[in-house]
Enzyme design. Sequence first.
Site, PDB file in Angstrom:
ATOM      1  N   ASP A  87      -1.540 -34.705  -7.488  1.00 20.09           N
ATOM      2  CA  ASP A  87      -2.943 -34.564  -7.872  1.00 20.09           C
ATOM      3  C   ASP A  87      -3.829 -34.597  -6.627  1.00 20.09           C
ATOM      4  O   ASP A  87      -3.412 -35.077  -5.568  1.00 20.09           O
ATOM      5  CB  ASP A  87      -3.334 -35.702  -8.833  1.00 20.09           C
ATOM      6  N   GLY A  88      -5.027 -34.128  -6.777  1.00 25.16           N
ATOM      7  CA  GLY A  88      -6.021 -34.162  -5.710  1.00 25.16           C
ATOM      8  C   GLY A  88      -6.800 -35.457  -5.742  1.00 25.16           C
ATOM      9  O   GLY A  88      -6.459 -36.407  -6.472  1.00 25.16           O
ATOM     10  N   ALA A  89      -7.853 -35.517  -4.938  1.00 24.09           N
ATOM     11  CA  ALA A  89      -8.718 -36.695  -4.898  1.00 24.09           C
ATOM     12  C   ALA A  89     -10.092 -36.280  -4.413  1.00 24.09           C
ATOM     13  O   ALA A  89     -10.245 -35.255  -3.735  1.00 24.09           O
ATOM     14  CB  ALA A  89      -8.141 -37.754  -3.959  1.00 24.09           C
ATOM     15  N   GLY A 101     -11.936 -38.238 -10.310  1.00 22.19           N
ATOM     16  CA  GLY A 101     -12.722 -38.059 -11.525  1.00 22.19           C
ATOM     17  C   GLY A 101     -13.831 -37.043 -11.380  1.00 22.19           C
ATOM     18  O   GLY A 101     -14.595 -36.810 -12.315  1.00 22.19           O
ATOM     19  N   GLY A 102     -13.893 -36.402 -10.190  1.00 20.54           N
ATOM     20  CA  GLY A 102     -14.900 -35.361 -10.011  1.00 20.54           C
ATOM     21  C   GLY A 102     -14.750 -34.243 -11.028  1.00 20.54           C
ATOM     22  O   GLY A 102     -15.714 -33.555 -11.371  1.00 20.54           O
ATOM     23  N   GLY A 103     -13.534 -34.072 -11.544  1.00 14.96           N
ATOM     24  CA  GLY A 103     -13.295 -33.064 -12.583  1.00 14.96           C
ATOM     25  C   GLY A 103     -13.262 -33.670 -13.980  1.00 14.96           C
ATOM     26  O   GLY A 103     -12.845 -32.999 -14.939  1.00 14.96           O
ATOM     27  N   GLU A 109      -5.486 -38.650 -15.848  1.00 11.33           N
ATOM     28  CA  GLU A 109      -4.844 -38.682 -14.523  1.00 11.33           C
ATOM     29  C   GLU A 109      -4.211 -40.047 -14.275  1.00 11.33           C
ATOM     30  O   GLU A 109      -3.084 -40.150 -13.774  1.00 11.33           O
ATOM     31  CB  GLU A 109      -5.869 -38.358 -13.435  1.00 11.33           C
TER      32      GLU A 109
END
Length: 229
Positions: A87-89, A101-103, A109
Amino acid sequence: MTTSAPLTQDELKTLVGQAALQYVVPGEIVGVGTGSTVNKFIDALATLKDQIKGAVSSSVASTERLQALGIPVYDANDVDRLSVYIDGADEIDGKGYMVKGGGAALTREKIVAALADKFVCIADESKLVQALGQFPLPVEVIPMACAHIARRFAAMGGQAQVRMRDGQPLVTDNGQHILDVRGLSVTDPLTFESDINQWPGVVTVGVFAHQKAAVCLLGTAQGVKTITY
Ligand code: 5RP
């Protein structure tokens, strides 16, 4: 002599998305996060789709992308564990603690990350920070608790705003709202995460300290840097 142009942020995301394939275990189900960086990983994963069993996804958006590329998506309840979650960050610090949680997918997640032995974070170098707190902290909340939780953050020096979309509060995949909190200093991510998670009405706080990254594949001008924690 020609000098090549620096890689764009989008190109760095592509590089780390491809680099993450090395962590995918053949024959297994892989945990898949959400966001523009993960979208690059999903596209790369499609090239290995015949070598994996499938994926557990952290959002409706990732599920749709996986399925469109022919990758089977399993319900989280149907797997006991995953070898890896990718996952990204929005931010990652020197210890592998993250803000996410920007998305708006932070709750799922965190659930999929909890199923996995290893969290591999994929990020371009703009996400690397000395200390968490510059990116507005996403917190998924039960709608009736929004104002109360915003007051609690104000008492800590934070300014919380309900995330809007098309003039209405954004509704997450779980039917809840997101508060974005500015002005917080997260000096002790483990304690901060535990404390905020206790507040009535908080579904998930976007600090990922208990589910921190084991590895970060960081896209830099010099290429992909592997950082282990
Ligand atoms: C979604 C997330 C994403 O991982 C985070 O917002 C980073 O996204 P992007 O790769 O688009 O920069 O936490 O809830």
